[in-house]
Design an enzyme around this catalytic site. Structure first.
Site, PDB file in Angstrom:
ATOM      1  N   ASP A  15     -25.492 -21.586 -27.151  1.00  0.00           N
ATOM      2  CA  ASP A  15     -24.772 -23.081 -26.278  1.00  0.00           C
ATOM      3  C   ASP A  15     -23.750 -24.162 -26.982  1.00  0.00           C
ATOM      4  OD1 ASP A  15     -27.439 -21.730 -25.606  1.00  0.00           O
ATOM      5  OD2 ASP A  15     -29.134 -24.024 -25.278  1.00  0.00           O
ATOM      6  N   LYS A 101     -29.349 -18.710 -20.362  1.00  0.00           N
ATOM      7  CA  LYS A 101     -30.805 -18.985 -19.977  1.00  0.00           C
ATOM      8  C   LYS A 101     -31.857 -20.763 -18.960  1.00  0.00           C
ATOM      9  CE  LYS A 101     -30.360 -21.025 -24.657  1.00  0.00           C
ATOM     10  NZ  LYS A 101     -30.840 -22.642 -24.612  1.00  0.00           N
ATOM     11  N   CYS A 140     -32.263 -25.349 -29.837  1.00  0.00           N
ATOM     12  CA  CYS A 140     -32.414 -23.404 -28.976  1.00  0.00           C
ATOM     13  C   CYS A 140     -31.696 -23.017 -30.349  1.00  0.00           C
ATOM     14  CB  CYS A 140     -31.416 -23.903 -28.652  1.00  0.00           C
ATOM     15  SG  CYS A 140     -31.302 -24.443 -26.968  1.00  0.00           S
TER      16      CYS A 140
END
Length: 194
Positions: A15, A101, A140
């Protein structure tokens, strides 16, 4: 202890997106400072023709994690926006595998293994060991590492290539301790054999 990169290794960049960097809608303070180190790891893995995977939040505009829809976060990483893009400073090669995601309105996902083809992709590439960097350490990164361990990958956390939000001052530190306690192996650039 030195670590040699081997066949069966993969780099997972979690991310690293514009909205999570300074100036973005949900910034991780100092998140941009890990980009040069991530680029160094990218160069190492790419030179050895080892897989590189970049994960990303890829939210619909009305995602359940957004404050206006009952979630805890401001709108961020909306699919096909500049905020969801990888920063130009991150030198991802053309062969990078992209995993999106949290792509549906009703379900959030802190782990890149959650409702994605990541595990199947890694199996298809005969990956056995994963090296993790990215954002944010206590969200994450932590949750993706937990799943990697649950799926029995040998899991390394690149301590010099992660950064925490630190809503509480020790959140990132505590997340690193949790990952180590679960079996993740801490390593840094100077420990990678070249």
């Amino acid at each position: 202890m030195k670590t040699r990169l081997l066949s069966g290794d993969a780099l997972i960049i979690v991310d690293l997106q514009n909205d999570f960097l300074p100036g973005g809608s949900l910034p991780v303070a100092g998140g941009n400072k890990i980009i040069p180190m991530l680029n160094r790891y990218i160069t190492d893995f790419h030179a050895r023709r080892l897989p590189i995977v970049a994960t990303r939040d890829w939210h619909p505009i009305n995602h359940c994690s957004f404050e206006s829809f009952g979630g805890p976060w401001p709108p961020h990483c909306i699919a096909n926006t500049e905020g969801a893009a990888f920063p130009t400073a991150l030198q991802l090669p053309a062969c990078t595998k992209i995993i999106s995601k949290a792509t549906t309105q009703s379900k959030d996902a802190y782990s890149a293994f959650s409702d994605t083809p990541l595990n199947e992709l890694l199996h298809s590439l005969n990956v056995k060991r994963l090296f993790f960097g990215g954002l944010a350490t206590e969200y994450c990164v932590l949750n993706t590492v937990k799943d990697a361990i649950r799926f029995h990958y040998v899991t390394f956390i690149l301590e010099d290539a992660v950064c925490a939000i630190n809503q509480q001052p020790d959140d990132g530190h505590d997340a690193l301790l949790t990952m180590k306690r679960l079996g993740a192996i801490p390593t840094r650039d100077e420990a990678i054999e070249r």
